[in-house]
Motif scaffolding. Sequence first.
Motif, PDB file in Angstrom:
ATOM      1  N   ALA A   1      -8.809  16.830 -57.722  1.00  0.00           N
ATOM      2  CA  ALA A   1      -8.310  17.057 -59.089  1.00  0.00           C
ATOM      3  C   ALA A   1      -7.119  18.002 -59.112  1.00  0.00           C
ATOM      4  CB  ALA A   1      -9.435  17.604 -59.960  1.00  0.00           C
ATOM      5  N   ARG A   2      -7.004  18.871 -58.113  1.00  0.00           N
ATOM      6  CA  ARG A   2      -5.926  19.856 -58.087  1.00  0.00           C
ATOM      7  C   ARG A   2      -4.715  19.375 -57.296  1.00  0.00           C
ATOM      8  NH1 ARG A   2     -10.230  23.708 -56.540  1.00  0.00           N
ATOM      9  NH2 ARG A   2      -9.151  24.021 -54.547  1.00  0.00           N
TER      10      ARG A   2
ATOM     11  N   PRO B   1       0.227  28.213 -53.936  1.00  0.00           N
ATOM     12  CA  PRO B   1      -1.106  28.823 -53.839  1.00  0.00           C
ATOM     13  C   PRO B   1      -1.935  28.553 -55.089  1.00  0.00           C
ATOM     14  CG  PRO B   1       0.608  30.377 -53.174  1.00  0.00           C
ATOM     15  CD  PRO B   1       1.304  29.201 -53.773  1.00  0.00           C
ATOM     16  N   LEU B   2      -3.238  28.570 -54.933  1.00  0.00           N
ATOM     17  CA  LEU B   2      -4.148  28.256 -56.045  1.00  0.00           C
ATOM     18  C   LEU B   2      -3.864  29.120 -57.271  1.00  0.00           C
ATOM     19  CD1 LEU B   2      -6.660  26.821 -57.173  1.00  0.00           C
ATOM     20  CD2 LEU B   2      -8.059  28.575 -56.054  1.00  0.00           C
ATOM     21  N   ALA B   3      -3.649  30.406 -57.066  1.00  0.00           N
ATOM     22  CA  ALA B   3      -3.449  31.319 -58.197  1.00  0.00           C
ATOM     23  C   ALA B   3      -2.170  31.013 -58.970  1.00  0.00           C
ATOM     24  CB  ALA B   3      -3.417  32.768 -57.706  1.00  0.00           C
ATOM     25  N   GLU B   4      -1.210  30.346 -58.316  1.00  0.00           N
ATOM     26  CA  GLU B   4       0.075  30.070 -58.953  1.00  0.00           C
ATOM     27  C   GLU B   4       0.195  28.638 -59.457  1.00  0.00           C
ATOM     28  OE1 GLU B   4       3.170  31.132 -56.211  1.00  0.00           O
ATOM     29  OE2 GLU B   4       2.152  32.998 -55.629  1.00  0.00           O
ATOM     30  N   GLN B   5      -0.834  27.833 -59.285  1.00  0.00           N
ATOM     31  CA  GLN B   5      -0.746  26.425 -59.673  1.00  0.00           C
ATOM     32  C   GLN B   5      -0.732  26.264 -61.192  1.00  0.00           C
ATOM     33  OE1 GLN B   5      -3.820  24.159 -57.688  1.00  0.00           O
ATOM     34  NE2 GLN B   5      -3.097  24.759 -55.651  1.00  0.00           N
ATOM     35  N   ASP B   6      -0.017  25.253 -61.655  1.00  0.00           N
ATOM     36  CA  ASP B   6       0.026  24.889 -63.070  1.00  0.00           C
ATOM     37  C   ASP B   6      -1.259  24.122 -63.393  1.00  0.00           C
ATOM     38  OD1 ASP B   6       0.451  23.919 -65.593  1.00  0.00           O
ATOM     39  OD2 ASP B   6       2.340  22.894 -65.125  1.00  0.00           O
ATOM     40  N   ARG B   7      -2.204  24.783 -64.027  1.00  0.00           N
ATOM     41  CA  ARG B   7      -3.515  24.186 -64.237  1.00  0.00           C
ATOM     42  C   ARG B   7      -3.491  23.043 -65.248  1.00  0.00           C
ATOM     43  NH1 ARG B   7      -7.998  28.514 -62.526  1.00  0.00           N
ATOM     44  NH2 ARG B   7      -6.707  29.480 -60.919  1.00  0.00           N
ATOM     45  N   SER B   8      -2.413  22.940 -66.003  1.00  0.00           N
ATOM     46  CA  SER B   8      -2.299  21.799 -66.920  1.00  0.00           C
ATOM     47  C   SER B   8      -2.093  20.502 -66.144  1.00  0.00           C
ATOM     48  CB  SER B   8      -1.126  22.018 -67.889  1.00  0.00           C
ATOM     49  OG  SER B   8       0.123  21.975 -67.210  1.00  0.00           O
ATOM     50  N   ARG B   9      -1.733  20.592 -64.872  1.00  0.00           N
ATOM     51  CA  ARG B   9      -1.531  19.408 -64.037  1.00  0.00           C
ATOM     52  C   ARG B   9      -2.813  18.994 -63.323  1.00  0.00           C
ATOM     53  NH1 ARG B   9       3.272  19.773 -60.071  1.00  0.00           N
ATOM     54  NH2 ARG B   9       3.001  17.509 -60.179  1.00  0.00           N
ATOM     55  N   TRP B  10      -3.862  19.795 -63.445  1.00  0.00           N
ATOM     56  CA  TRP B  10      -5.130  19.411 -62.830  1.00  0.00           C
ATOM     57  C   TRP B  10      -5.736  18.231 -63.595  1.00  0.00           C
ATOM     58  CZ3 TRP B  10      -8.056  24.685 -61.775  1.00  0.00           C
ATOM     59  CH2 TRP B  10      -7.331  25.410 -60.815  1.00  0.00           C
ATOM     60  N   ASP B  11      -6.437  17.382 -62.888  1.00  0.00           N
ATOM     61  CA  ASP B  11      -7.064  16.188 -63.463  1.00  0.00           C
ATOM     62  C   ASP B  11      -8.396  16.590 -64.100  1.00  0.00           C
ATOM     63  OD1 ASP B  11      -8.357  13.797 -64.018  1.00  0.00           O
ATOM     64  OD2 ASP B  11      -7.735  12.815 -62.158  1.00  0.00           O
ATOM     65  N   THR B  12      -8.395  16.784 -65.410  1.00  0.00           N
ATOM     66  CA  THR B  12      -9.608  17.258 -66.091  1.00  0.00           C
ATOM     67  C   THR B  12     -10.732  16.225 -66.054  1.00  0.00           C
ATOM     68  OG1 THR B  12      -8.677  16.502 -68.200  1.00  0.00           O
ATOM     69  CG2 THR B  12      -8.331  18.817 -67.597  1.00  0.00           C
ATOM     70  N   GLY B  13     -10.368  14.946 -66.013  1.00  0.00           N
ATOM     71  CA  GLY B  13     -11.403  13.918 -65.919  1.00  0.00           C
ATOM     72  C   GLY B  13     -12.149  13.997 -64.608  1.00  0.00           C
ATOM     73  N   ALA B  14     -11.419  14.166 -63.514  1.00  0.00           N
ATOM     74  CA  ALA B  14     -12.062  14.288 -62.202  1.00  0.00           C
ATOM     75  C   ALA B  14     -12.889  15.566 -62.127  1.00  0.00           C
ATOM     76  CB  ALA B  14     -11.006  14.267 -61.106  1.00  0.00           C
ATOM     77  N   ILE B  15     -12.390  16.642 -62.749  1.00  0.00           N
ATOM     78  CA  ILE B  15     -13.140  17.897 -62.751  1.00  0.00           C
ATOM     79  C   ILE B  15     -14.462  17.729 -63.502  1.00  0.00           C
ATOM     80  CG2 ILE B  15     -13.165  20.255 -63.670  1.00  0.00           C
ATOM     81  CD1 ILE B  15     -10.138  20.350 -63.049  1.00  0.00           C
ATOM     82  N   ALA B  16     -14.403  17.119 -64.677  1.00  0.00           N
ATOM     83  CA  ALA B  16     -15.622  16.922 -65.471  1.00  0.00           C
ATOM     84  C   ALA B  16     -16.623  16.051 -64.713  1.00  0.00           C
ATOM     85  CB  ALA B  16     -15.268  16.289 -66.815  1.00  0.00           C
ATOM     86  N   GLU B  17     -16.124  14.995 -64.083  1.00  0.00           N
ATOM     87  CA  GLU B  17     -17.024  14.115 -63.323  1.00  0.00           C
ATOM     88  C   GLU B  17     -17.629  14.862 -62.138  1.00  0.00           C
ATOM     89  OE1 GLU B  17     -17.092   9.822 -60.961  1.00  0.00           O
ATOM     90  OE2 GLU B  17     -15.173  10.714 -61.555  1.00  0.00           O
TER      91      GLU B  17
ATOM     92  N   VAL C   1     -18.304  26.329 -55.337  1.00  0.00           N
ATOM     93  CA  VAL C   1     -17.133  27.210 -55.278  1.00  0.00           C
ATOM     94  C   VAL C   1     -15.938  26.525 -55.939  1.00  0.00           C
ATOM     95  CG1 VAL C   1     -15.462  28.301 -53.733  1.00  0.00           C
ATOM     96  CG2 VAL C   1     -17.909  28.419 -53.203  1.00  0.00           C
ATOM     97  N   ALA C   2     -15.719  25.247 -55.587  1.00  0.00           N
ATOM     98  CA  ALA C   2     -14.595  24.503 -56.173  1.00  0.00           C
ATOM     99  C   ALA C   2     -14.751  24.384 -57.686  1.00  0.00           C
ATOM    100  CB  ALA C   2     -14.508  23.117 -55.546  1.00  0.00           C
ATOM    101  N   ALA C   3     -15.992  24.222 -58.170  1.00  0.00           N
ATOM    102  CA  ALA C   3     -16.232  24.096 -59.605  1.00  0.00           C
ATOM    103  C   ALA C   3     -15.895  25.394 -60.337  1.00  0.00           C
ATOM    104  CB  ALA C   3     -17.687  23.705 -59.857  1.00  0.00           C
ATOM    105  N   LEU C   4     -16.201  26.533 -59.723  1.00  0.00           N
ATOM    106  CA  LEU C   4     -15.894  27.814 -60.351  1.00  0.00           C
ATOM    107  C   LEU C   4     -14.381  28.017 -60.454  1.00  0.00           C
ATOM    108  CD1 LEU C   4     -18.651  29.993 -58.681  1.00  0.00           C
ATOM    109  CD2 LEU C   4     -18.413  29.556 -61.134  1.00  0.00           C
TER     110      LEU C   4
ATOM    111  N   PRO D   1      -9.986  29.012 -66.862  1.00  0.00           N
ATOM    112  CA  PRO D   1      -8.746  28.642 -67.577  1.00  0.00           C
ATOM    113  C   PRO D   1      -7.500  29.202 -66.918  1.00  0.00           C
ATOM    114  CG  PRO D   1     -10.424  29.442 -69.101  1.00  0.00           C
ATOM    115  CD  PRO D   1     -10.921  29.744 -67.727  1.00  0.00           C
ATOM    116  N   THR D   2      -7.621  30.412 -66.333  1.00  0.00           N
ATOM    117  CA  THR D   2      -6.507  31.036 -65.617  1.00  0.00           C
ATOM    118  C   THR D   2      -7.055  31.637 -64.331  1.00  0.00           C
ATOM    119  OG1 THR D   2      -6.797  33.218 -66.622  1.00  0.00           O
ATOM    120  CG2 THR D   2      -5.374  31.640 -67.784  1.00  0.00           C
ATOM    121  N   ALA D   3      -6.163  31.942 -63.399  1.00  0.00           N
ATOM    122  CA  ALA D   3      -6.594  32.544 -62.138  1.00  0.00           C
ATOM    123  C   ALA D   3      -7.286  33.886 -62.396  1.00  0.00           C
ATOM    124  CB  ALA D   3      -5.396  32.729 -61.208  1.00  0.00           C
ATOM    125  N   ALA D   4      -6.787  34.642 -63.384  1.00  0.00           N
ATOM    126  CA  ALA D   4      -7.356  35.959 -63.671  1.00  0.00           C
ATOM    127  C   ALA D   4      -8.784  35.872 -64.191  1.00  0.00           C
ATOM    128  CB  ALA D   4      -6.478  36.695 -64.678  1.00  0.00           C
TER     129      ALA D   4
END
Length: 381
Positions: free
Chosen positions: A213-214, A227-243, A266-269, A274-277
């Motif tokens: 998804a990422r 890096p994970l902390a700097e990724q644009d989370r709006s580009r993550w696949d929310t459908g794949a995450i929910a599944e 761990v990946a789910a957390l 919503p943000t890296a912080a």
Amino acid sequence: MNEALLRSLTPGVIAVLVRRGADFAAAEDAVQDALVEAVRAWTADPPRDPKGWLVTVAWRKFLDQARADAARRRREDRADEEPAQGPAPAADDTLQLYFLCAHPSLTPSSAVALTLRAVGGLTTRQIAQAYLVPEATMAQRISRAKRTVSDVRFDQPGDVATVLRVLYLVFNEGYSGDVDLAAEAIRLTRQLAPRVDHPEAAGLLALMLLHHARRAARTAPDGSLVPLAEQDRSRWDTGAIAEGIAILQGALARDRLGEFQAQAAVAALHADAPTAAETDWVQIVEWYDELARLTGNPVVLLNRAVAVGEADGPRAGLKALAELDASLPRHTAVAAYLHERDGDPATAARLYAEAAHKAPDLREREHLTRQAARLNARLRG
């Protein structure tokens, strides 16, 4: 030509031939020949029963080869008459092929290649491109693997854990050439998970979906790592995450925790923040503790040191890191990150440069080099 249809039918056709007496290597060769015929014939005149057509043609190819090869005389005697044509059996024997391809006598790389060829339906050329090796080298690897499993009984019980490990290796090969191995691994795991009573199959599928998804956010337009902390989370696949989260919750509810479920947790957390912080690093440390208990893998403890550094501060992370073997892959890179977090840019820059020299992957090497250059520029300024 519907390549997806051909790929999905391939395992079942191989299984029919094996049930009729062909060994695995001969059956796989015959089915590949039949697929070539299908590409030629189906464009103009597609059959009403594609699987039955492939079974008939592949069986003829097998018999032709058996008659032409004196060394296969015994097999010809057992199959001297072609079975009557008719609808192909409805039984799906794909699962047995997974177990056969993941036979413990095979090396991991050979098991992965054989799985991609026989179950995934990929060509030798495609697999060779994905592994960045010459086609002839991959052909030899697959040929040796087929010879190794040729005498294995088709119906002997298989090891689910071995099959899952092979699929995990396929997924980790990622993307190269014209075959997306990560997507291919997800496709194969989707087939497997509902057919086995094993919560780790669902855990592996969840893990794959959550990581995949990422994917779109992992690289910048120039191909560099983000890096994970700097990724644009709006580009993550929310459908794949929910599944992935839903599948993981179902697996955890069975209370049979395994390595893939813990990794998926761990990946789910990470995916749920919503943000890296806002990442729940305390829970991530707890899951790494579970993973360490389950696997004893020192790489898990390395990742745990990063999580401790986020949850309890960089000094705590460095203390956890000091307890680990400094020769571990990425140990120096983790040390660089934690020293930077601890306000020691000079040490961090030196360690980033050292880690870059050790990095086996070009993109990771370039990323670490840029990190060192960034800190050195700050120190000079």
